[in-house]
Write a protein that holds these residues in place. Structure first.
Motif, PDB file in Angstrom:
ATOM      1  N   PHE A   1       0.835  -1.208   0.000  1.00  0.00           N
ATOM      2  CA  PHE A   1       0.000   0.000   0.000  1.00  0.00           C
ATOM      3  C   PHE A   1       0.872   1.261   0.000  1.00  0.00           C
ATOM      4  O   PHE A   1       0.605   2.234  -0.735  1.00  0.00           O
ATOM      5  N   LYS A   2       1.934   1.271   0.801  1.00  0.00           N
ATOM      6  CA  LYS A   2       2.799   2.460   0.892  1.00  0.00           C
ATOM      7  C   LYS A   2       3.495   2.725  -0.445  1.00  0.00           C
ATOM      8  O   LYS A   2       3.640   3.880  -0.865  1.00  0.00           O
ATOM      9  N   ARG A   3       3.928   1.667  -1.147  1.00  0.00           N
ATOM     10  CA  ARG A   3       4.568   1.857  -2.448  1.00  0.00           C
ATOM     11  C   ARG A   3       3.575   2.435  -3.451  1.00  0.00           C
ATOM     12  O   ARG A   3       3.904   3.309  -4.259  1.00  0.00           O
ATOM     13  N   MET A   4       2.353   1.956  -3.378  1.00  0.00           N
ATOM     14  CA  MET A   4       1.313   2.475  -4.260  1.00  0.00           C
ATOM     15  C   MET A   4       1.046   3.949  -3.936  1.00  0.00           C
ATOM     16  O   MET A   4       0.901   4.787  -4.848  1.00  0.00           O
ATOM     17  N   HIS A   5       1.004   4.280  -2.657  1.00  0.00           N
ATOM     18  CA  HIS A   5       0.770   5.676  -2.244  1.00  0.00           C
ATOM     19  C   HIS A   5       1.888   6.588  -2.763  1.00  0.00           C
ATOM     20  O   HIS A   5       1.628   7.707  -3.256  1.00  0.00           O
ATOM     21  N   ASP A   6       3.116   6.107  -2.694  1.00  0.00           N
ATOM     22  CA  ASP A   6       4.249   6.910  -3.187  1.00  0.00           C
ATOM     23  C   ASP A   6       4.121   7.165  -4.682  1.00  0.00           C
ATOM     24  O   ASP A   6       4.422   8.276  -5.163  1.00  0.00           O
ATOM     25  N   ARG A   7       3.670   6.176  -5.455  1.00  0.00           N
ATOM     26  CA  ARG A   7       3.521   6.371  -6.894  1.00  0.00           C
ATOM     27  C   ARG A   7       2.453   7.434  -7.193  1.00  0.00           C
ATOM     28  O   ARG A   7       2.590   8.238  -8.120  1.00  0.00           O
ATOM     29  N   ILE A   8       1.393   7.419  -6.421  1.00  0.00           N
ATOM     30  CA  ILE A   8       0.336   8.422  -6.628  1.00  0.00           C
ATOM     31  C   ILE A   8       0.857   9.816  -6.305  1.00  0.00           C
ATOM     32  O   ILE A   8       0.589  10.791  -7.036  1.00  0.00           O
ATOM     33  N   MET A   9       1.617   9.921  -5.238  1.00  0.00           N
ATOM     34  CA  MET A   9       2.155  11.238  -4.859  1.00  0.00           C
ATOM     35  C   MET A   9       3.197  11.715  -5.871  1.00  0.00           C
ATOM     36  O   MET A   9       3.582  12.890  -5.869  1.00  0.00           O
ATOM     37  N   ASN A  10       3.627  10.812  -6.743  1.00  0.00           N
ATOM     38  CA  ASN A  10       4.534  11.202  -7.834  1.00  0.00           C
ATOM     39  C   ASN A  10       3.776  11.416  -9.142  1.00  0.00           C
ATOM     40  O   ASN A  10       4.370  11.513 -10.206  1.00  0.00           O
ATOM     41  N   GLY A  11       2.438  11.417  -9.054  1.00  0.00           N
ATOM     42  CA  GLY A  11       1.638  11.789 -10.208  1.00  0.00           C
ATOM     43  C   GLY A  11       0.960  10.651 -10.930  1.00  0.00           C
ATOM     44  O   GLY A  11       0.324  10.878 -11.967  1.00  0.00           O
ATOM     45  N   ALA A  12       1.045   9.422 -10.433  1.00  0.00           N
ATOM     46  CA  ALA A  12       0.428   8.283 -11.125  1.00  0.00           C
ATOM     47  C   ALA A  12      -1.039   8.101 -10.697  1.00  0.00           C
ATOM     48  O   ALA A  12      -1.422   8.480  -9.587  1.00  0.00           O
ATOM     49  N   ASN A  13      -1.818   7.558 -11.595  1.00  0.00           N
ATOM     50  CA  ASN A  13      -3.170   7.104 -11.265  1.00  0.00           C
ATOM     51  C   ASN A  13      -3.103   5.587 -11.028  1.00  0.00           C
ATOM     52  O   ASN A  13      -2.477   4.868 -11.812  1.00  0.00           O
ATOM     53  N   GLU A  14      -3.741   5.131 -10.004  1.00  0.00           N
ATOM     54  CA  GLU A  14      -3.627   3.713  -9.640  1.00  0.00           C
ATOM     55  C   GLU A  14      -5.010   3.100  -9.378  1.00  0.00           C
ATOM     56  O   GLU A  14      -5.904   3.767  -8.838  1.00  0.00           O
ATOM     57  N   THR A  15      -5.132   1.860  -9.774  1.00  0.00           N
ATOM     58  CA  THR A  15      -6.275   1.030  -9.364  1.00  0.00           C
ATOM     59  C   THR A  15      -5.700  -0.169  -8.629  1.00  0.00           C
ATOM     60  O   THR A  15      -4.850  -0.881  -9.169  1.00  0.00           O
ATOM     61  N   PHE A  16      -6.108  -0.337  -7.427  1.00  0.00           N
ATOM     62  CA  PHE A  16      -5.507  -1.413  -6.632  1.00  0.00           C
ATOM     63  C   PHE A  16      -6.569  -2.007  -5.710  1.00  0.00           C
ATOM     64  O   PHE A  16      -7.636  -1.427  -5.496  1.00  0.00           O
ATOM     65  N   SER A  17      -6.244  -3.180  -5.186  1.00  0.00           N
ATOM     66  CA  SER A  17      -7.115  -3.817  -4.190  1.00  0.00           C
ATOM     67  C   SER A  17      -6.282  -4.226  -2.999  1.00  0.00           C
ATOM     68  O   SER A  17      -5.089  -4.532  -3.125  1.00  0.00           O
ATOM     69  N   CYS A  18      -6.900  -4.184  -1.850  1.00  0.00           N
ATOM     70  CA  CYS A  18      -6.230  -4.615  -0.621  1.00  0.00           C
ATOM     71  C   CYS A  18      -7.292  -5.006   0.395  1.00  0.00           C
ATOM     72  O   CYS A  18      -8.494  -4.818   0.158  1.00  0.00           O
ATOM     73  N   GLN A  19      -6.836  -5.552   1.493  1.00  0.00           N
ATOM     74  CA  GLN A  19      -7.765  -5.952   2.545  1.00  0.00           C
ATOM     75  C   GLN A  19      -7.689  -4.943   3.682  1.00  0.00           C
ATOM     76  O   GLN A  19      -6.629  -4.692   4.240  1.00  0.00           O
ATOM     77  N   MET A  20      -8.839  -4.380   3.986  1.00  0.00           N
ATOM     78  CA  MET A  20      -8.941  -3.336   4.998  1.00  0.00           C
ATOM     79  C   MET A  20      -9.488  -3.955   6.278  1.00  0.00           C
ATOM     80  O   MET A  20     -10.453  -4.723   6.255  1.00  0.00           O
ATOM     81  N   VAL A  21      -8.860  -3.590   7.415  1.00  0.00           N
ATOM     82  CA  VAL A  21      -9.247  -4.156   8.704  1.00  0.00           C
ATOM     83  C   VAL A  21      -9.850  -3.057   9.566  1.00  0.00           C
ATOM     84  O   VAL A  21      -9.226  -2.015   9.798  1.00  0.00           O
TER      85      VAL A  21
END
Length: 700
Positions: A76-96
Motif C-alpha cells: 500500500f505504501k509503495r502504491m501511495h508513493d507512486r500516486i504522490m509522484n503523479g500516477a493514477n492507480e487502481t488497486f485492491s487490498c484488505q482493509m481491517v
C-alpha cells in the motif's frame, strides 16, 4: 455584458461546496483523501463504516495504512508513493476495521493538485468487493467442480438446445463439445425410453421442480447405455426459468449387476425358468386383478413320469441335464407370454394369462405331445419321459396356496386316470385328493407340528485328521406316529416340500435344538442342522434364526451352530444362499455344503460360497476302497477343500476299510454307522461323544 454581483458569485461557490459535500456524504463507496505522509485528511461515512469507526471518533490525522492488513501495508505504501509522484492507480487490498472485520476493497486513486499544479494529496474512491470476491471464488470452485465432475453436466436453454457440456459428457457419450453445442437434447435419444418419461420430465422442470429418473441413451458409436439423470431449472432474479442444468451418470454397469441379482432372485439357476417365489408373485398379481378386470386365466401343474429313474440310474448330473432339456421343451410348447416355472425337483407349472380353458387345454396337450416325442440320451442309454397335467381355470380371486392345491388335485386325477393326459379341475378332484396318500401325509405333518410329534436324533461327526478338531453332531429329525413308531424323513419330507410345510419343520428343529443345547450341564457341543431350500429363500426365516439365537445371547450358541445346505438346493437358489450364508456368518454361525460333488457344477459355485465345511457325497464314499474312480473324486474334493481352506467331512462310513482310506486321503471328519448311529438327542451325553471318538481310534 453586465458583471456578476459579488454576492451572487459567493452564493454559487457556496452552493457548489454544499453540492460536493452532499455528494461526499451520500456516496456509498468509501471516499478518502490522504496527505503526502499517508494520513487521513478527510473520509466519508461509508469509509467510516468500513473502518468500523464511530463518526464521533476522530480519525483525521491517522495513518490510513493502520487500517490495512499488516501483510499488505508495504504494498500500500509503495502504491501511495507512486500516486504522490503523479500516477493514477487502481488497486485492491484488505482493509481491517477497529473491531477486526476484514473487507476486501478495490480503489481507484488519483493525485490532487493545487492551483500551481503541485501534488498536495491522494484521493481514493474504494468499493467493498468482499461479497463479489467470495462469489467469484465460489463460482471458480463450482466451475472446477463441474469441469472435473465424474458425471456428465450439460446446460440447455428452455427449448432443450445444448449450450454447455463438461469434459465427462464427451467421455460418456463420445460426442465432442463441437458436436452437441447448438443441438437438441434428442441427440442422445435411443428410442428405447418411453415418450411418457420425457413428457413427465419436461412437465416437472417447466413447473420449477427437479426431475430425477433413469433413461436409455445412445452413444455416438451407437451403443445404448443406462443413465441416471437429474434435471433442474435455472431462474433469473425475477424467478423466470432461463435454462436447465442436467447431471448425467452412466449406470450401465450397476444396472447390469442389479438386473443379474434380480434375475437370480426370481429364476431357477439350473433351468433359467421362473422360480417358485416369482411364480407365486405373478399368480398373486393375476388373482388381484380379477375383481376390477374380470378375465379368464389358466394354470397347469405338471408331474413328470420316469424322471426318478433317470436320476437313480444315471446320477444327479444326468437328472440336472434332463431338467434343463425338459425346460426348453416346455418353453417351446407354450405361448411367448406364458410363464413356465420350476417349483423345485421335477415340479413344473405353467401360468397362461388371458387364456380360455379350451385354449389352455390345447396348449397342455401340445406339451404332452412334445414330451412324448422327446428322448433323453445319456451315455449309452435312452429314456422317454411322460407327463400328467392338472389344469385349473382361474376366474375368481382365491389364495395362491389354495389354487396350487386345486391344480395339484387335478394333476393327481390325471395320474390316476392313466397318466399322459390333461385333467381339468373339478370339485370332486379335491375330495379324491384329500383321500389320497399325499393328503394323508399333509394331515400327519400338520398334526405333528401342532402336537409336537417330531423328535430329534443326533449322529456324531468326529475328527480323523492329524489336527485337533472339535467333535460335533448332525441333528436329524424324525416323526412319531400315533402308535409311537418312528417315521424317517424320506416318508414325510417330499410331501412337506411340495405343500410348503418344510420351512415349519425347519423352524421346529432349530428351536428344539437350541433348547437342548442350552440345557447341557457342561460344555455345549456344536450341532449341525439341515435346512431346506424353501427356508433359505425366505427373508423372514433369517430373522427367525436371529431372534431364536438372541434368546441365548449369554451362552453364545451361534458359535456352536452349523447349518447344512445340500449342494443341489444351493445351486437352485444360489443368490439367496449366498446372501443367507453371509448374513448369518456375521452372527457367528457356520455352514456346511452337504452332498458335495453330486453335481458337475460343484466347483464352479464353490468359490462364491463362504461355507466352512464340505460334506463329501455318500455315493462317492461308500466302497471307496474298491473303486478307484470314487477314490479319485474324494481326493479331488478334499484337495479343493484344502486349497480353499474348507474342512471336509466324509459321510456314510460303514466299514473299517472305508474309514482307513478316507483318513489316508486326509479328510478331516468322518460320519457313518461304523462310527455312531443316530440316537435320540436327549439321550446323548458328552461322555458318549468321547466314546465315539475312542471307537474311531479303535477302528483305525
Amino acid at each position: 455584458m453586465m458583471a456578476k454581483h459579488p454576492v451572487q458569485s459567493e452564493s454559487a461557490e457556496a452552493l457548489e461546496r454544499h453540492f460536493l459535500d452532499a455528494l461526499f456524504q451520500a456516496e456509498t463507496a468509501m471516499v478518502v483523501s490522504l496527505s503526502r505522509e499517508g494520513r487521513i485528511l478527510n473520509i466519508n461515512p461509508a469509509g467510516l463504516m468500513l473502518a468500523e469507526v464511530d463518526e464521533n471518533q476522530n480519525v483525521i490525522g491517522h495513518l490510513f495504512s493502520d487500517f490495512v492488513l499488516p501483510s499488505e501495508r508495504e504494498r500500500f505504501k509503495r502504491m501511495h508513493d507512486r500516486i504522490m509522484n503523479g500516477a493514477n492507480e487502481t488497486f485492491s487490498c484488505q482493509m481491517v476495521g477497529l473491531n477486526g472485520a476484514v473487507h476486501c476493497i478495490e480503489a481507484h486513486s488519483s493525485p490532487v493538485v493545487d492551483h500551481q499544479n503541485n501534488i498536495i494529496a491522494h484521493l481514493s474512491i474504494a468499493h467493498d468487493i468482499t461479497q463479489l470476491k467470495a462469489t467469484k471464488e465460489q463460482l471458480r470452485k463450482l466451475s472446477n467442480a463441474i469441469e472435473n465432475s465424474p458425471n456428465a453436466v450439460f446446460i440447455t436453454d428452455t427449448q432443450g438446445v445444448i449450450e454447455y457440456v463438461n469434459p465427462m459428457y464427451s467421455e460418456i457419450t463420445g460426442y465432442l463439445t463441437s458436436d452437441v453445442v447448438g443441438n437438441s437434447l434428442r441427440l442422445l435419444n435411443s428410442g428405447e425410453t418411453p415418450e411418457e418419461v420425457y413428457e413427465t420430465m419436461w412437465r416437472t422442470v417447466y413447473g420449477g421442480q427437479v426431475w430425477r429418473g433413469e433413461v436409455r441413451n445412445r452413444r455416438k458409436n451407437g451403443e445404448v447405455y443406462w443413465a441416471q439423470e437429474s434435471v433442474s431449472p435455472i431462474t433469473d432474479d425475477f424467478g423466470v426459468i432461463t435454462h436447465f442444468v442436467s447431471v448425467h451418470q452412466d449406470i450401465t454397469a450397476a444396472r447390469k449387476r442389479s438386473d443379474q441379482i434380480d434375475y437370480h432372485a426370481s429364476h431357477d439357476n439350473l433351468t433359467g425358468l421362473v422360480n417358485r417365489r416369482e411364480f407365486e408373485n405373478r399368480l398373486s398379481r393375476v388373482v388381484s386383478t380379477l375383481d376390477s378386470r374380470p378375465s379368464e386365466h389358466v394354470m397347469c401343474v405338471l408331474d413328470l413320469d420316469r424322471f426318478k429313474a433317470v436320476n437313480d440310474v444315471c446320477g444327479h448330473a444326468a437328472g440336472d441335464e434332463l431338467l434343463r432339456q425338459i425346460s426348453r421343451v416346455l418353453q417351446e410348447s407354450v405361448r411367448a407370454r406364458d410363464t413356465v416355472a420350476r417349483l423345485g425337483g421335477d415340479e413344473f407349472v405353467v401360468l397362461m394369462e388371458h387364456c380360455t380353458v379350451k385354449r389352455g387345454r390345447r396348449i397342455a396337450e401340445k406339451i404332452i405331445t412334445s414330451l412324448n416325442r422327446f428322448r433323453f440320451l445319456w451315455e449309452d442309454k435312452s429314456f422317454s419321459i411322460g407327463v400328467s397335467i392338472g389344469l385349473l381355470p382361474i376366474t375368481n380371486s382365491a389364495p395362491v396356496d389354495r389354487l396350487l392345491n386345486h391344480a395339484d388335485s387335478a394333476c393327481y386325477a390325471a395320474k390316476n386316470a392313466g397318466r399322459n393326459r390333461v385333467c381339468v379341475y373339478q370339485e370332486k378332484h379335491q375330495q379324491e385328493f384329500q383321500n389320497s396318500g399325499d393328503a394323508v401325509w399333509v394331515g400327519r405333518v400338520q398334526k405333528a407340528l401342532k402336537k409336537d410329534l417330531f423328535e430329534l436324533h443326533a449322529q456324531p461327526i468326529v475328527p480323523i485328521g492329524s489336527h485337533s478338531q472339535p467333535r460335533f453332531y448332525e441333528v436329524l429329525v424324525r416323526m412319531r406316529s400315533s402308535k409311537g413308531k418312528t417315521i424317517l424323513p424320506g416318508a414325510f419330507f417330499p410331501v412337506s416340500e411340495r405343500y410348503s410345510l418344510i420351512d415349519k419343520i425347519d423352524r421346529w428343529v432349530i428351536s428344539a435344538t437350541l433348547v437342548w443345547m442350552a440345557q447341557q450341564p457342561r460344555s455345549i457341543p456344536m450341532c449341525s442342522i439341515n435346512l431346506s431350500g424353501a427356508s433359505i429363500s425366505d427373508p423372514a426365516f433369517e430373522q427367525f434364526i436371529k431372534n431364536e439365537l438372541k434368546k441365548y445371547d449369554s451362552l453364545k450358541l451361534a458359535e456352536k451352530i452349523c447349518f447344512e445346505i445340500s449342494e443341489t438346493l444351493v445351486i437352485a437358489n444360489l443368490s439367496d444362499a449366498i446372501r443367507f450364508i453371509n448374513r448369518l456368518k456375521k452372527s457367528g454361525c457356520r455352514f456346511c455344503l452337504d452332498d458335495f460333488g453330486s453335481g458337475l457344477s460343484s466347483f464352479s459355485y464353490l468359490k462364491s460360497l463362504p461355507v466352512d465345511y464340505l460334506k463329501i457325497g455318500g455315493s462317492f464314499v461308500k466302497g471307496i476302497e474298491d473303486d478307484p474312480v470314487q477314490e479319485a473324486i474324494v481326493q479331488s474334493v478334499n484337495h479343493i477343500g484344502r486349497m480353499m481352506h474348507r474342512q471336509t467331512i466324509a459321510e456314510c462310513i460303514e466299514s473299517r476299510e472305508t474309514l482307513e482310506r478316507v483318513k489316508e486321503i486326509g479328510v478331516d471328519f468322518a460320519q457313518g454307522y461304523s462310527i455312531g448311529k443316530p440316537r435320540l438327542m436327549h439321550r446323548v451325553t458328552q461322555k458318549r461323544m468321547h466314546r465315539y471318538s475312542d471307537n474311531v481310534s479303535d477302528l483305525i
